[in-house]
Design a protein around this motif. Structure first.
Motif, PDB file in Angstrom:
ATOM      1  N   THR A  35       0.839  -1.191  -0.406  1.00  0.00           N
ATOM      2  CA  THR A  35      -0.155  -0.022  -0.268  1.00  0.00           C
ATOM      3  C   THR A  35       0.924   1.279  -0.423  1.00  0.00           C
ATOM      4  O   THR A  35       0.305   2.347  -0.532  1.00  0.00           O
ATOM      5  N   PHE A  36       2.158   1.343   0.411  1.00  0.00           N
ATOM      6  CA  PHE A  36       3.119   2.334   1.073  1.00  0.00           C
ATOM      7  C   PHE A  36       3.462   2.874  -1.012  1.00  0.00           C
ATOM      8  O   PHE A  36       3.564   3.167  -0.865  1.00  0.00           O
ATOM      9  N   ALA A  37       3.989   1.277  -0.943  1.00  0.00           N
ATOM     10  CA  ALA A  37       4.673   1.530  -2.435  1.00  0.00           C
ATOM     11  C   ALA A  37       3.786   1.982  -3.626  1.00  0.00           C
ATOM     12  O   ALA A  37       4.380   2.783  -3.913  1.00  0.00           O
ATOM     13  N   VAL A  38       2.736   1.944  -3.180  1.00  0.00           N
ATOM     14  CA  VAL A  38       1.517   2.163  -4.501  1.00  0.00           C
ATOM     15  C   VAL A  38       1.587   3.781  -4.381  1.00  0.00           C
ATOM     16  O   VAL A  38       1.306   5.165  -5.141  1.00  0.00           O
ATOM     17  N   GLU A  39       1.210   3.978  -2.666  1.00  0.00           N
ATOM     18  CA  GLU A  39       0.977   5.470  -2.319  1.00  0.00           C
ATOM     19  C   GLU A  39       2.146   6.098  -3.121  1.00  0.00           C
ATOM     20  O   GLU A  39       2.378   7.113  -4.051  1.00  0.00           O
ATOM     21  N   GLY A  40       3.651   5.982  -2.951  1.00  0.00           N
ATOM     22  CA  GLY A  40       4.634   6.284  -3.196  1.00  0.00           C
ATOM     23  C   GLY A  40       4.432   6.726  -4.465  1.00  0.00           C
ATOM     24  O   GLY A  40       4.797   7.879  -5.312  1.00  0.00           O
ATOM     25  N   LEU A  41       4.084   5.707  -5.966  1.00  0.00           N
ATOM     26  CA  LEU A  41       4.019   6.129  -6.955  1.00  0.00           C
ATOM     27  C   LEU A  41       2.800   6.767  -7.134  1.00  0.00           C
ATOM     28  O   LEU A  41       3.254   7.708  -8.364  1.00  0.00           O
ATOM     29  N   VAL A  42       2.096   6.577  -7.181  1.00  0.00           N
ATOM     30  CA  VAL A  42       0.519   7.339  -7.117  1.00  0.00           C
ATOM     31  C   VAL A  42       0.696   9.025  -7.216  1.00  0.00           C
ATOM     32  O   VAL A  42       0.732  10.045  -7.693  1.00  0.00           O
TER      33      VAL A  42
END
Length: 252
Positions: A35-42
């Motif tokens: 979830t935090f990887a996705v957050e960083g990406l978006v």
């Protein structure tokens, strides 16, 4: 004119932003790390995201998973994360697969138009197969090793899998990748010695499972549930996002 990624543009320029907006990144495992990887990406401006996870949000996810709250318990993780992505960037293209990654699902879940894959799943069989498939298709991949039973996020490092130590999961991955002739793999791992979970009757998932209805892989089938905390998986996920973004714009 100022926009939502103006501060990022100050760092990487218009060309870098445009590169990220065109990029498609698949994240396998939408949990504490994912979830935090996705957050960083978006939030960095990655414009196309693929989310893969079969699980529903559980009460016990609240301590570390970005999408978990009292309001989202019982909902599919990929659906809640997709909504969050579109709240941040309505122009983003998001594909969500509520599916557990197994080798037989590779044809459906791994596509040649991915610019990068983040492996944030927790089964060795799935991780190994994901690495092999990504290599066959020429897709860059970064794999996250164990973030459970750890308390010190400063011990996280980015390295090649064959340069890792301490982490039990990394040890298994080294052995399995060596058997298959895989010469390298970028990973995030921790040099912190794992702590032993202090399981009691009150904290035992085996004795008091609270998995929501519809859960396909309940915690009761796992040999051991690792301890976790808010600030280790999250840091690992953000490091993963950072590595992906730097690699994407570095090749522009």
């Amino acid at each position: 004119m100022l926009h939502e990624f103006s501060r990022t543009e100050l760092l990487i320029g218009r060309q870098g932003l445009e590169m990220l907006a065109r990029s498609k990144v698949a994240v396998f495992g939408i949990g504490g790390v994912g979830t935090f990887a996705v957050e960083g990406l978006v939030r960095a401006g990655v414009g196309k995201l693929v989310l893969v996870d079969d699980d529903c949000i559980c009460l016990t996810n609240i301590n570390r998973q970005l999408h978990a709250s009292r309001k989202t318990i019982g909902r599919p993780k990929v659906e809640v994360m997709k909504e969050r992505i579109l709240d941040i960037n309505p122009k983003a293209e998001v594909t969500a697969y509520q599916q557990f990654y197994l080798p037989e699902a590779a044809c459906q879940l791994i596509h040649e138009d991915y610019d990068y894959i983040i492996d944030a799943i927790d089964t060795v069989t799935g991780k190994i197969d994901l690495v092999i498939r990504a290599r066959e298709k020429g897709i860059p991949i970064i794999s996250c090793m164990g973030a459970g039973n750890k308390l010190d996020p400063t011990r996280l490092e980015v390295a090649d899998i064959f340069a890792t130590s301490v982490c039990p999961l990394a040890k298994v991955m080294r052995q399995e990748l060596r058997k298959r002739g895989i010469p390298s793999l970028k990973v995030i791992y921790s040099r912190e010695e794992p702590l032993k979970p202090q399981e009691t009757e009150a904290t035992s998932c085996a004795l008091g499972c609270v998995c929501p209805p519809g859960t396909t892989r309940k915690c009761t089938v796992r040999r051991q549930i690792p301890g976790s905390i808010s600030f280790v998986p999250s840091v690992a996920g953000l490091i993963a996002a950072g590595e992906v973004i730097k690699d994407l714009i570095g090749g522009r």
